[in-house]
Design an enzyme around this catalytic site. Structure first.
Site, PDB file in Angstrom:
ATOM      1  N   LYS A  13       0.828  -1.206   0.000  1.00  0.00           N
ATOM      2  CA  LYS A  13       0.000   0.000   0.000  1.00  0.00           C
ATOM      3  C   LYS A  13       0.865   1.260   0.000  1.00  0.00           C
ATOM      4  O   LYS A  13       0.636   2.186  -0.761  1.00  0.00           O
ATOM      5  CB  LYS A  13      -0.922   0.026   1.236  1.00  0.00           C
ATOM      6  CG  LYS A  13      -1.786  -1.218   1.384  1.00  0.00           C
ATOM      7  CD  LYS A  13      -2.676  -1.165   2.631  1.00  0.00           C
ATOM      8  CE  LYS A  13      -1.935  -1.169   3.951  1.00  0.00           C
ATOM      9  NZ  LYS A  13      -1.256  -2.434   4.290  1.00  0.00           N
ATOM     10  N   ARG A  88      -9.868   0.809   8.643  1.00  0.00           N
ATOM     11  CA  ARG A  88      -9.431  -0.522   9.055  1.00  0.00           C
ATOM     12  C   ARG A  88     -10.472  -1.270   9.863  1.00  0.00           C
ATOM     13  O   ARG A  88     -10.226  -2.405  10.260  1.00  0.00           O
ATOM     14  CB  ARG A  88      -8.209  -0.351   9.953  1.00  0.00           C
ATOM     15  CG  ARG A  88      -6.884  -0.660   9.279  1.00  0.00           C
ATOM     16  CD  ARG A  88      -5.824  -0.351  10.316  1.00  0.00           C
ATOM     17  NE  ARG A  88      -4.619  -1.062  10.106  1.00  0.00           N
ATOM     18  CZ  ARG A  88      -3.544  -0.566   9.504  1.00  0.00           C
ATOM     19  NH1 ARG A  88      -3.562   0.633   8.993  1.00  0.00           N
ATOM     20  NH2 ARG A  88      -2.454  -1.299   9.411  1.00  0.00           N
ATOM     21  N   ARG A 127      12.113  -4.776   4.975  1.00  0.00           N
ATOM     22  CA  ARG A 127      11.795  -3.390   4.601  1.00  0.00           C
ATOM     23  C   ARG A 127      12.653  -2.381   5.360  1.00  0.00           C
ATOM     24  O   ARG A 127      12.972  -2.558   6.525  1.00  0.00           O
ATOM     25  CB  ARG A 127      10.331  -3.139   4.931  1.00  0.00           C
ATOM     26  CG  ARG A 127       9.953  -1.671   4.926  1.00  0.00           C
ATOM     27  CD  ARG A 127       8.497  -1.463   4.971  1.00  0.00           C
ATOM     28  NE  ARG A 127       7.869  -1.945   6.181  1.00  0.00           N
ATOM     29  CZ  ARG A 127       6.555  -1.930   6.367  1.00  0.00           C
ATOM     30  NH1 ARG A 127       5.760  -1.492   5.414  1.00  0.00           N
ATOM     31  NH2 ARG A 127       6.050  -2.367   7.484  1.00  0.00           N
ATOM     32  N   ARG A 161      11.186   0.001  11.079  1.00  0.00           N
ATOM     33  CA  ARG A 161      10.085   0.221  12.015  1.00  0.00           C
ATOM     34  C   ARG A 161      10.153  -0.749  13.184  1.00  0.00           C
ATOM     35  O   ARG A 161      10.432  -1.928  12.981  1.00  0.00           O
ATOM     36  CB  ARG A 161       8.743   0.051  11.285  1.00  0.00           C
ATOM     37  CG  ARG A 161       8.332   1.320  10.568  1.00  0.00           C
ATOM     38  CD  ARG A 161       7.179   1.138   9.640  1.00  0.00           C
ATOM     39  NE  ARG A 161       6.066   0.350  10.152  1.00  0.00           N
ATOM     40  CZ  ARG A 161       4.955   0.137   9.456  1.00  0.00           C
ATOM     41  NH1 ARG A 161       4.816   0.665   8.258  1.00  0.00           N
ATOM     42  NH2 ARG A 161       3.987  -0.586   9.959  1.00  0.00           N
ATOM     43  N   ARG A 172      -0.563  -8.215  13.407  1.00  0.00           N
ATOM     44  CA  ARG A 172      -1.130  -7.252  12.447  1.00  0.00           C
ATOM     45  C   ARG A 172      -1.963  -7.981  11.394  1.00  0.00           C
ATOM     46  O   ARG A 172      -3.005  -7.489  10.967  1.00  0.00           O
ATOM     47  CB  ARG A 172      -0.020  -6.418  11.809  1.00  0.00           C
ATOM     48  CG  ARG A 172       0.499  -5.334  12.767  1.00  0.00           C
ATOM     49  CD  ARG A 172       1.920  -4.893  12.464  1.00  0.00           C
ATOM     50  NE  ARG A 172       2.094  -4.339  11.149  1.00  0.00           N
ATOM     51  CZ  ARG A 172       3.291  -4.168  10.559  1.00  0.00           C
ATOM     52  NH1 ARG A 172       4.400  -4.495  11.199  1.00  0.00           N
ATOM     53  NH2 ARG A 172       3.369  -3.667   9.353  1.00  0.00           N
TER      54      ARG A 172
HETATM   55  P1  AP5 Z   1       4.875  -1.587   1.825  1.00  0.00           P
HETATM   56  O1  AP5 Z   1       4.440  -0.835   0.621  1.00  0.00           O
HETATM   57  O2  AP5 Z   1       5.685  -0.853   2.839  1.00  0.00           O
HETATM   58  O3  AP5 Z   1       3.618  -2.341   2.491  1.00  0.00           O
HETATM   59  P2  AP5 Z   1       2.317  -1.750   3.185  1.00  0.00           P
HETATM   60  O4  AP5 Z   1       1.135  -2.440   2.588  1.00  0.00           O
HETATM   61  O5  AP5 Z   1       2.317  -0.252   3.162  1.00  0.00           O
HETATM   62  O6  AP5 Z   1       2.552  -2.343   4.632  1.00  0.00           O
HETATM   63  P3  AP5 Z   1       2.568  -1.691   6.077  1.00  0.00           P
HETATM   64  O7  AP5 Z   1       3.313  -2.660   6.932  1.00  0.00           O
HETATM   65  O8  AP5 Z   1       3.052  -0.295   6.072  1.00  0.00           O
HETATM   66  O9  AP5 Z   1       1.074  -1.744   6.397  1.00  0.00           O
HETATM   67  P4  AP5 Z   1       0.434  -1.790   7.748  1.00  0.00           P
HETATM   68  O10 AP5 Z   1      -0.972  -1.668   7.322  1.00  0.00           O
HETATM   69  O11 AP5 Z   1       0.772  -2.936   8.605  1.00  0.00           O
HETATM   70  O12 AP5 Z   1       1.105  -0.539   8.520  1.00  0.00           O
HETATM   71  P5  AP5 Z   1       0.568   0.918   8.871  1.00  0.00           P
HETATM   72  O13 AP5 Z   1       1.713   1.836   8.855  1.00  0.00           O
HETATM   73  O14 AP5 Z   1      -0.639   1.261   8.096  1.00  0.00           O
HETATM   74  O15 AP5 Z   1       5.700  -2.886   1.325  1.00  0.00           O
HETATM   75  C1  AP5 Z   1       6.362  -3.733   2.252  1.00  0.00           C
HETATM   76  C2  AP5 Z   1       7.756  -4.115   1.705  1.00  0.00           C
HETATM   77  O16 AP5 Z   1       7.610  -4.931   0.547  1.00  0.00           O
HETATM   78  C3  AP5 Z   1       8.613  -2.912   1.276  1.00  0.00           C
HETATM   79  O17 AP5 Z   1       9.946  -3.152   1.635  1.00  0.00           O
HETATM   80  C4  AP5 Z   1       8.452  -2.869  -0.266  1.00  0.00           C
HETATM   81  O18 AP5 Z   1       9.631  -2.359  -0.884  1.00  0.00           O
HETATM   82  C5  AP5 Z   1       8.223  -4.343  -0.598  1.00  0.00           C
HETATM   83  N1  AP5 Z   1       7.271  -4.507  -1.704  1.00  0.00           N
HETATM   84  C6  AP5 Z   1       6.118  -3.790  -1.922  1.00  0.00           C
HETATM   85  N2  AP5 Z   1       5.477  -4.245  -3.034  1.00  0.00           N
HETATM   86  C7  AP5 Z   1       6.233  -5.279  -3.511  1.00  0.00           C
HETATM   87  C8  AP5 Z   1       6.094  -6.160  -4.643  1.00  0.00           C
HETATM   88  N3  AP5 Z   1       5.047  -6.063  -5.490  1.00  0.00           N
HETATM   89  N4  AP5 Z   1       7.053  -7.113  -4.832  1.00  0.00           N
HETATM   90  C9  AP5 Z   1       8.123  -7.214  -3.965  1.00  0.00           C
HETATM   91  N5  AP5 Z   1       8.303  -6.403  -2.890  1.00  0.00           N
HETATM   92  C10 AP5 Z   1       7.366  -5.442  -2.663  1.00  0.00           C
HETATM   93  O19 AP5 Z   1       0.077   0.683  10.384  1.00  0.00           O
HETATM   94  C11 AP5 Z   1       0.984   0.466  11.435  1.00  0.00           C
HETATM   95  C12 AP5 Z   1       0.235   0.444  12.759  1.00  0.00           C
HETATM   96  O20 AP5 Z   1      -0.380   1.726  13.008  1.00  0.00           O
HETATM   97  C13 AP5 Z   1      -0.920  -0.555  12.863  1.00  0.00           C
HETATM   98  O21 AP5 Z   1      -0.473  -1.853  13.237  1.00  0.00           O
HETATM   99  C14 AP5 Z   1      -1.806   0.107  13.928  1.00  0.00           C
HETATM  100  O22 AP5 Z   1      -1.293  -0.093  15.228  1.00  0.00           O
HETATM  101  C15 AP5 Z   1      -1.667   1.587  13.603  1.00  0.00           C
HETATM  102  N6  AP5 Z   1      -2.690   2.078  12.652  1.00  0.00           N
HETATM  103  C16 AP5 Z   1      -2.451   2.591  11.415  1.00  0.00           C
HETATM  104  N7  AP5 Z   1      -3.595   2.926  10.813  1.00  0.00           N
HETATM  105  C17 AP5 Z   1      -4.599   2.607  11.669  1.00  0.00           C
HETATM  106  C18 AP5 Z   1      -6.012   2.669  11.604  1.00  0.00           C
HETATM  107  N8  AP5 Z   1      -6.639   3.163  10.503  1.00  0.00           N
HETATM  108  N9  AP5 Z   1      -6.730   2.243  12.666  1.00  0.00           N
HETATM  109  C19 AP5 Z   1      -6.123   1.764  13.786  1.00  0.00           C
HETATM  110  N10 AP5 Z   1      -4.782   1.648  13.905  1.00  0.00           N
HETATM  111  C20 AP5 Z   1      -4.028   2.065  12.858  1.00  0.00           C
END
Ligand code: AP5
Ligand code: ZN
Length: 215
Positions: A13, A88, A127, A161, A172
């Site tokens: 994402k 979410r 990552r 992270r 997660r």
């Molecule tokens: P990346 O693009 O970084 O993945 P992502 O989908 O953005 O994953 P996240 O881990 O950031 O999502 P998340 O939802 O767990 O975290 P968030 O910050 O929202 O890709 C991952 C890796 O793979 C990278 O190294 C990339 O280079 C590689 N890659 C990407 N695409 C690829 C491909 N096609 N092929 C090969 N490699 C690839 O949330 C973190 C925390 O915040 C949550 O756990 C929660 O505690 C809190 N939080 C955030 N939002 C909310 C909400 N709305 N409600 C409640 N709590 C929340």
């Protein structure tokens, strides 16, 4: 045009949001990034959120919806929003409808990145991001062109992270399966869901998303 990118942790994402920002002048609204900025700044929200994020659990619906509302308030009407990691939960999906209506905006697409869960731990534990500009990289799948130097800003400082360890990733994923995936049927009823193979290469995923946006 406003879109939601939906998918489990590591689905891509953030990676795809950064590309849509660069290619299409859209704006990434990542609640994860907003919360990490609050943690770094030591704000009251950050202090509350830190231990919840470190455990891989979800921060309260009210907090994240208020963050999104404030960002849209400050954003121009003509700029498309990419909701990354929000909504979410069912309550967040309802809140988003209200927030969008308040700002006279409309949700055009919900794009689900479909991925094989086995690959996600590998993606997340490999990552790293630029400490200066936040550009995302991966040890094997997405390295900077010059080793140790950020492509986007030239910085040589990178970071990882605290929640990117295997145990937290598993929590997660459970949160995603139990609370986030169930919001999809509601969007499907509205006929705005598209699916993309998130296991394809980063470039291929970008092309697939761009084709959806072109309609
Ligand atoms: P990346 O693009 O970084 O993945 P992502 O989908 O953005 O994953 P996240 O881990 O950031 O999502 P998340 O939802 O767990 O975290 P968030 O910050 O929202 O890709 C991952 C890796 O793979 C990278 O190294 C990339 O280079 C590689 N890659 C990407 N695409 C690829 C491909 N096609 N092929 C090969 N490699 C690839 O949330 C973190 C925390 O915040 C949550 O756990 C929660 O505690 C809190 N939080 C955030 N939002 C909310 C909400 N709305 N409600 C409640 N709590 C929340
Ligand atoms: Zn950088």
């Amino acid at each position: 045009m406003d879109i939601i990118l939906l998918g489990p942790p590591g689905a891509g994402k953030g990676t795809q949001s950064q590309r849509l920002e660069e290619h299409h002048g859209m704006r990434q609204l990542s609640t994860g990034d907003m919360l990490r900025a609050a943690v770094k700044g030591g704000t009251p929200i950050g202090i509350k959120a830190k231990h919840i994020m470190d455990a891989g659990e979800l921060v309260s619906d009210e907090i994240v919806s208020a963050l999104i509302d404030a960002e849209l308030e400050a954003m121009g009407d003509h700029v498309g929003a990419i909701f990354d990691g929000y909504p979410r939960t069912a309550a967040q999906a309802e809140a988003l409808d209200e927030i969008l209506a308040k700002h006279n905006r409309k949700l055009d697409h919900v794009i689900e990145l479909e991925v094989n869960e086995d690959a996600l731990v590998d993606r997340i534990t490999g990552r790293f991001t630029c400490a200066e500009c936040g550009a995302g990289y991966h040890e094997r799948y997405n390295l900077p062109e010059v080793e140790g130097v950020c492509d986007k800003c030239g910085s040589t400082e990178f970071k990882r992270r605290p929640d990117d360890n295997e145990e937290t990733v598993r929590t997660r994923m459970q949160e995603y399966r139990g609370k986030t995936a169930p919001i999809l049927p509601g969007y499907e009823e509205r006929g705005i869901v598209s699916r993309v193979d998130g296991m394809a290469s980063i470039d291929e995923v970008t092309t697939a998303i761009e084709n959806i946006l072109k309609g």
